[in-house]
Design an enzyme around this catalytic site. Structure first.
Site, PDB file in Angstrom:
ATOM      1  N   CYS A  54      -4.526  -0.893  -1.902  1.00 27.94           N
ATOM      2  CA  CYS A  54      -4.890   0.170  -1.790  1.00 27.94           C
ATOM      3  C   CYS A  54      -5.951   0.788  -3.586  1.00 27.94           C
ATOM      4  O   CYS A  54      -5.624  -0.462  -4.435  1.00 27.94           O
ATOM      5  CB  CYS A  54      -3.560   0.971  -2.024  1.00 27.94           C
ATOM      6  SG  CYS A  54      -2.638   1.567  -1.222  1.00 27.94           S
ATOM      7  N   CYS A  80       5.100  -0.595  -9.653  1.00 25.25           N
ATOM      8  CA  CYS A  80       5.834  -1.731  -8.549  1.00 25.25           C
ATOM      9  C   CYS A  80       7.405  -1.516  -9.154  1.00 25.25           C
ATOM     10  O   CYS A  80       7.776  -2.332 -10.577  1.00 25.25           O
ATOM     11  CB  CYS A  80       4.711  -2.655  -8.572  1.00 25.25           C
ATOM     12  SG  CYS A  80       3.622  -1.909  -7.913  1.00 25.25           S
ATOM     13  N   CYS A 117       0.999  -1.325  -0.115  1.00 25.08           N
ATOM     14  CA  CYS A 117       0.085  -0.148  -0.220  1.00 25.08           C
ATOM     15  C   CYS A 117       0.680   1.118  -0.088  1.00 25.08           C
ATOM     16  O   CYS A 117       2.431   1.463   0.535  1.00 25.08           O
ATOM     17  CB  CYS A 117      -0.870   0.033   1.067  1.00 25.08           C
ATOM     18  SG  CYS A 117      -2.579   1.089   1.082  1.00 25.08           S
TER      19      CYS A 117
END
Length: 167
Positions: A91, A99, A13
């Site tokens: 999230c 990422c 998150c």
């Protein structure tokens, strides 16, 4: 994949202070040794402390909060970090974030939840938002941990985790 080695799951998150912390603690609590959960964020809180309302929500339902802290996802990209089998973003906006590369190409999934720390209102309303998020995460994790072994082998893990986002 053998059932002797726990499946490593990383929850991501933004701040690693609420949803990912809740998911980490819950999976470690519910997983019965089949899973080892971790959590991290792209921009963890400066003081490395989870949201106090997340900690309170976990403690209220008897889930250990020992050792929980806000961490950067960089910790899990290091050479000596545990190998991740599954990375789950939790999230609402994390699925759109870039990422990092994860060694071993783990399975990935996105289980979006609204941020309970964004709720404004009375203390009771804010606490209720954390309880609701905890309950929603718990429901999905209970489905996940009860998947048959064949659904969490290396070839089907990603699809099984992604399918759970629809429930």
């Amino acid at each position: 994949m053998t059932t002797e080695k726990p499946l490593n799951v990383l929850f991501l998150c933004t701040h690693n202070s609420a949803r990912s912390i809740l998911a980490e603690a819950l999976l470690n609590h519910l997983g019965g040794g089949r899973f080892k959960a971790f959590s991290a964020g792209s921009s963890p809180r400066d003081n490395q402390q989870p949201n106090p309302l997340a900690i309170a929500a976990l403690e209220r339902v008897g889930v250990s909060t020992e050792g929980l802290r806000s961490k950067s996802w960089d910790e899990f990209g290091a050479a000596d970090a545990p190998h991740m089998d599954l990375v789950i973003t939790v999230c609402d906006n994390a699925a759109g974030e870039a990422c990092p590369y994860w060694p071993g190409h783990p399975a990935t999934a996105h289980w979006g939840y609204a941020d309970p720390s964004e709720v404004e209102g009375s203390d009771e309303e804010r606490e209720a938002a954390f309880r609701q998020t905890l309950f929603a995460i718990r429901q999905r994790l209970e489905l996940f941990i009860n998947l048959p072994t064949s659904a969490i082998d290396k070839l089907t893990l990603q699809q099984s985790a992604r399918d759970l986002s629809k429930s």
